[in-house]
Design a protein around this motif. Structure first.
Motif, short mmCIF file in Angstrom:
data_model
loop_
_atom_site.label_atom_id
_atom_site.label_comp_id
_atom_site.label_asym_id
_atom_site.label_seq_id
_atom_site.Cartn_x
_atom_site.Cartn_y
_atom_site.Cartn_z
N GLY A 13 -66.54 -46.52 -61.13
CA GLY A 13 -67.55 -45.52 -61.48
C GLY A 13 -66.99 -44.14 -61.75
O GLY A 13 -67.71 -43.14 -61.64
N LYS A 14 -65.73 -44.07 -62.14
CA LYS A 14 -65.09 -42.76 -62.33
C LYS A 14 -65.76 -41.93 -63.42
O LYS A 14 -65.65 -40.70 -63.43
CB LYS A 14 -63.60 -42.94 -62.63
N ALA A 15 -66.45 -42.59 -64.35
CA ALA A 15 -67.12 -41.84 -65.41
C ALA A 15 -68.15 -40.88 -64.84
O ALA A 15 -68.44 -39.84 -65.43
CB ALA A 15 -67.78 -42.81 -66.39
N ALA A 16 -68.70 -41.22 -63.68
CA ALA A 16 -69.70 -40.35 -63.05
C ALA A 16 -69.09 -39.05 -62.57
O ALA A 16 -69.81 -38.07 -62.34
CB ALA A 16 -70.35 -41.08 -61.87
N LEU A 17 -67.77 -39.02 -62.40
CA LEU A 17 -67.08 -37.85 -61.90
C LEU A 17 -66.30 -37.12 -62.99
O LEU A 17 -65.48 -36.26 -62.70
CB LEU A 17 -66.13 -38.26 -60.77
N ALA A 18 -66.59 -37.44 -64.24
CA ALA A 18 -65.82 -36.87 -65.34
C ALA A 18 -66.21 -35.43 -65.64
O ALA A 18 -65.39 -34.64 -66.11
CB ALA A 18 -65.99 -37.73 -66.60
N LYS A 19 -67.47 -35.09 -65.40
CA LYS A 19 -67.94 -33.74 -65.71
C LYS A 19 -69.00 -33.33 -64.71
O LYS A 19 -69.91 -34.11 -64.39
CB LYS A 19 -68.49 -33.68 -67.14
N GLY A 20 -68.91 -32.12 -64.20
CA GLY A 20 -69.86 -31.67 -63.19
C GLY A 20 -70.95 -30.79 -63.75
O GLY A 20 -71.00 -30.56 -64.97
N PRO A 21 -71.81 -30.31 -62.88
CA PRO A 21 -71.78 -30.54 -61.44
C PRO A 21 -72.35 -31.90 -61.05
O PRO A 21 -73.25 -32.41 -61.71
CB PRO A 21 -72.64 -29.39 -60.89
N VAL A 22 -71.80 -32.45 -59.98
CA VAL A 22 -72.20 -33.76 -59.47
C VAL A 22 -72.79 -33.58 -58.08
O VAL A 22 -72.20 -32.90 -57.23
CB VAL A 22 -71.01 -34.73 -59.41
N ASP A 88 -60.54 -36.10 -54.09
CA ASP A 88 -59.29 -36.59 -54.64
C ASP A 88 -59.49 -37.22 -56.02
O ASP A 88 -58.58 -37.16 -56.87
CB ASP A 88 -58.68 -37.64 -53.71
N ALA A 89 -60.66 -37.78 -56.25
CA ALA A 89 -60.92 -38.49 -57.51
C ALA A 89 -61.47 -37.58 -58.60
O ALA A 89 -61.55 -38.01 -59.76
CB ALA A 89 -61.90 -39.64 -57.26
N ALA A 90 -61.84 -36.34 -58.25
CA ALA A 90 -62.52 -35.48 -59.22
C ALA A 90 -61.98 -34.06 -59.23
O ALA A 90 -62.73 -33.10 -59.07
CB ALA A 90 -64.02 -35.47 -58.92
N PRO A 91 -60.68 -33.87 -59.40
CA PRO A 91 -60.13 -32.50 -59.39
C PRO A 91 -60.74 -31.66 -60.51
O PRO A 91 -60.91 -32.13 -61.63
CB PRO A 91 -58.63 -32.73 -59.60
N GLY A 92 -61.08 -30.41 -60.17
CA GLY A 92 -61.62 -29.49 -61.16
C GLY A 92 -63.11 -29.59 -61.38
O GLY A 92 -63.68 -28.82 -62.16
N ILE A 93 -63.77 -30.53 -60.69
CA ILE A 93 -65.21 -30.76 -60.88
C ILE A 93 -66.01 -30.07 -59.78
O ILE A 93 -65.66 -30.13 -58.60
CB ILE A 93 -65.51 -32.28 -60.89
N TRP A 94 -67.11 -29.41 -60.16
CA TRP A 94 -68.02 -28.84 -59.17
C TRP A 94 -68.80 -29.96 -58.50
O TRP A 94 -69.41 -30.80 -59.18
CB TRP A 94 -68.99 -27.85 -59.82
N LEU A 95 -68.78 -29.97 -57.17
CA LEU A 95 -69.47 -30.98 -56.39
C LEU A 95 -70.47 -30.30 -55.45
O LEU A 95 -70.32 -29.14 -55.10
CB LEU A 95 -68.48 -31.81 -55.56
#
Length: 289
Positions: A13-22, A88-95
């Protein structure tokens, strides 16, 4: 889409973490999971990842809007480990992370999206945002025994305070631009709350980066993430309107039978609007107008 566990989500499911915010939503029980999802979808999060037990049933149309990971959240340690693996799986993404029956508010959220707000926050060179967890509770516990009622939600209008956060490496100097915030039910019923769980501040919005670690007290390994503002002026802050403490106090046998009502002379009805929270001083618009 459903995933059997966190491992399968991180693999497939890495596509879910490709662009934020998540938004990461942890369902500790089955209360108001659907409204929690809808609220955060309406705020403009690009993706919502739900960590929930297998027995949770959601309307089919709503389930299609989330990435659902089967997981039982029984402790903060589980939440912390999960968030750290997502980092670790989503560097640079707003969470963003929260629990069920919690609802994020930020200044002007009725007319602006969370993405717009974080774009401004990023321009101010901030990689994290302080959030105050504001306790909500039902006004009538006979009608809502678990203390959760969206139609009869109340909050404390006063009784909030801050204290310096001491530096464990220097007893004579508090940490720079860090405070422990207190108030709400955790303050009024502190005899039922472990000391480590009494503060109401949470760094709920943050930008993932390599090596960053969330700690069990809702702070991060990078001390700048834990600050309430940058050195030169006040920054935006947010609020999380939360039934979580009220639910816990009603579920705990040691406190349930000692509390007939959560309302007191400083209770007011929650208006479900950011302006009320700003008027009460429970979040700060900073330079964002």
């Amino acid at each position: 889409m459903r995933y059997q566990n966190l491992k399968s989500f991180l693999a497939d499911g890495k596509a879910a973490l490709a662009k934020g915010p998540v938004a990461l939503i942890f369902a500790e029980d089955l209360s108001e999971v659907d409204t929690t999802i809808r609220h955060h979808r309406n705020l403009g999060f690009r993706e919502v990842v739900l960590f929930a037990p297998a027995e949770l049933e959601l309307p089919a149309a709503l389930e299609k809007t989330v990435h659902r990971v089967t997981q039982t959240t029984t402790s903060m340690a589980i939440t912390t480990d999960t968030v750290n693996q997502i980092i670790d799986a989503a560097p640079g993404i707003w969470l963003y992370y929260c629990f069920n029956a919690e609802y994020l508010f930020f200044p002007f959220c009725e007319t602006r999206t969370v993405g717009e707000m974080l774009a401004f926050h990023t321009e101010e060179r901030r990689d994290a945002m302080l959030s105050y967890v504001i306790d909500l509770y039902a006004g009538d516990l006979s009608e809502a025994p678990n203390a959760v009622s969206l139609e009869d939600a109340h909050l404390d209008r006063s009784g909030y305070y801050a204290e310096a956060r001491q530096d464990p490496d220097n007893e004579n100097r508090p940490k720079d631009r860090q405070l422990n915030f207190h108030g709400g039910l955790r303050w009024r019923y502190e005899e039922h709350i472990p000391p480590a769980r009494r503060k109401i501040d949470r760094i709920a919005l943050f930008k993932a980066k390599p090596g960053l670690r969330l700690r069990d007290d809702h702070t991060f390994s990078d001390e700048e993430y834990n600050t309430f503002a940058c050195p030169w002026h006040n920054n935006l802050t947010a609020a999380i309107a939360s039934f979580r403490t009220a639910k816990a106090l009603r579920a705990n046998a040691g406190s349930r039978f000692e509390i007939d009502t959560f309302t007191w002379h400083n209770s007011v009805e929650f208006e479900w609007h950011s302006q009320q929270l700003m008027d009460l001083g429970l979040m700060e618009p900073g330079q964002w107008f």
